[in-house]
Scaffold this active site. Structure first.
Site, PDB file in Angstrom:
ATOM      1  N   HIS A  84     -14.690  18.625   1.600  1.00  0.00           N
ATOM      2  CA  HIS A  84     -14.589  19.680   2.605  1.00  0.00           C
ATOM      3  C   HIS A  84     -13.685  19.294   3.777  1.00  0.00           C
ATOM      4  O   HIS A  84     -13.481  20.092   4.693  1.00  0.00           O
ATOM      5  CB  HIS A  84     -15.976  20.126   3.099  1.00  0.00           C
ATOM      6  CG  HIS A  84     -16.666  19.203   4.041  1.00  0.00           C
ATOM      7  ND1 HIS A  84     -17.721  18.392   3.673  1.00  0.00           N
ATOM      8  CD2 HIS A  84     -16.478  18.966   5.354  1.00  0.00           C
ATOM      9  CE1 HIS A  84     -18.150  17.713   4.720  1.00  0.00           C
ATOM     10  NE2 HIS A  84     -17.403  18.044   5.765  1.00  0.00           N
ATOM     11  N   ASP A 127     -18.943  16.639  -3.325  1.00  0.00           N
ATOM     12  CA  ASP A 127     -18.148  16.699  -2.096  1.00  0.00           C
ATOM     13  C   ASP A 127     -17.372  15.398  -1.899  1.00  0.00           C
ATOM     14  O   ASP A 127     -17.600  14.647  -0.949  1.00  0.00           O
ATOM     15  CB  ASP A 127     -19.077  16.969  -0.911  1.00  0.00           C
ATOM     16  CG  ASP A 127     -18.329  17.341   0.358  1.00  0.00           C
ATOM     17  OD1 ASP A 127     -17.105  17.561   0.290  1.00  0.00           O
ATOM     18  OD2 ASP A 127     -18.978  17.405   1.420  1.00  0.00           O
ATOM     19  N   SER A 210     -18.008  13.389   8.874  1.00  0.00           N
ATOM     20  CA  SER A 210     -17.793  13.777   7.481  1.00  0.00           C
ATOM     21  C   SER A 210     -16.836  12.823   6.777  1.00  0.00           C
ATOM     22  O   SER A 210     -15.805  12.432   7.325  1.00  0.00           O
ATOM     23  CB  SER A 210     -17.194  15.175   7.404  1.00  0.00           C
ATOM     24  OG  SER A 210     -18.156  16.156   7.610  1.00  0.00           O
TER      25      SER A 210
END
Length: 262
Positions: A84, A127, A210
């Site tokens: 992402h 992810d 992230s």
């Protein structure tokens, strides 16, 4: 360390879809009802350059926005992060500890992005993303790759998450120094079914973290920071890490095929 500063949305999907993307600016929480995400605090400053595999990703998105993710160095040619964290243009900073001190820091642009072929942006399943650097990283005392767990590796319990993400609810900016926090992995069937490792509690990764690595016993990377979930009925936050160990073969083949192609 770590807080998720966000907007609250509404989406009635299965439990693992109540997730929080941890990009530094555009973060969206998904709940059945309005739920206070709470304040996630914990951790400490990492010893400078004790985690030489860490990478800070500066992402140029639309409308001249600059967003940030973290990553981990795989070898002199590749970095891994969360899928992402895709962007039109990414610059990787290696050898960084303090953003105000660029000595020994290498800045390398990304030549090509390889998000996992089965990445599901609605549930953040798989992810993971491999980044091919435009030039080789110089391996030295400040910049070194990290070993990756594979499918046969024992499931760890105690791990460390590192990143330059926010450190409190009131923060509007990243931490200028690399922070780290210890997390304890839990057994959760929903996590396992969706290819995640999970931890819970007040301390954990947040906005700006992230793509950073989940490093466990033996200094081996087992996962990548993906998202977090707050139960609609209250309770402890659940932090989700995309499993590297389940995707070691995909990671290796992606790197090999990229080098052959170029």
């Amino acid at each position: 360390m770590f807080h998720c500063d966000s907007e609250v949305g509404l989406d009635q999907k299965p439990v693992m879809s109540f997730l929080c993307k941890l990009a530094v600016v555009t973060v969206v929480l998904v709940f059945y009802d309005q739920v206070n995400a709470g304040e996630i605090i914990g951790g400490q400053e990492a010893k400078p350059h004790s985690r030489p595999y860490m990478a800070l990703l500066r992402r140029n998105a639309s409308q001249n926005q600059v967003l940030f993710c973290d990553g981990l160095l795989l070898d002199e040619d590749f970095v891994m992060t969360a899928a992402h964290c895709q962007a039109e243009f990414i610059t990787v900073l290696l050898g960084l500890h303090d953003m105000n001190d660029k000595k020994n820091v290498q800045e390398i642009t990304v030549k090509e992005e390889f998000p996992h072929k089965d990445y599901n942006k609605h549930g953040f399943v798989n992810d993971l993303m491999v980044l091919k650097l435009s030039s080789k990283a110089q391996i030295n005392d400040y910049v070194k790759p990290v070993d990756l767990a594979d499918h046969s590796s024992p499931v760890p319990q105690h791990c460390i998450v590192s990143g330059w993400g926010k450190t409190s609810m009131n923060d509007k900016h990243l931490s200028t120094k690399l922070m780290e926090v210890e997390v304890t992995l839990i057994r959760d069937k929903n996590c396992e079914d969706q290819y995640f490792f999970c931890s819970e509690g007040k301390a954990g990764p947040a906005s700006g973290d992230s793509g950073g690595p989940l490093v466990c016993e033996g200094g081996v990377a087992y996962g990548v920071v993906s998202s977090f979930y707050t139960p609609p009925s209250g309770g402890k936050n659940l932090y989700l890490f995309a499993k590297i160990s389940d995707q070691k073969q995909w990671i290796t083949s992606t790197m090999e095929e990229s080098l052959i192609k170029h």
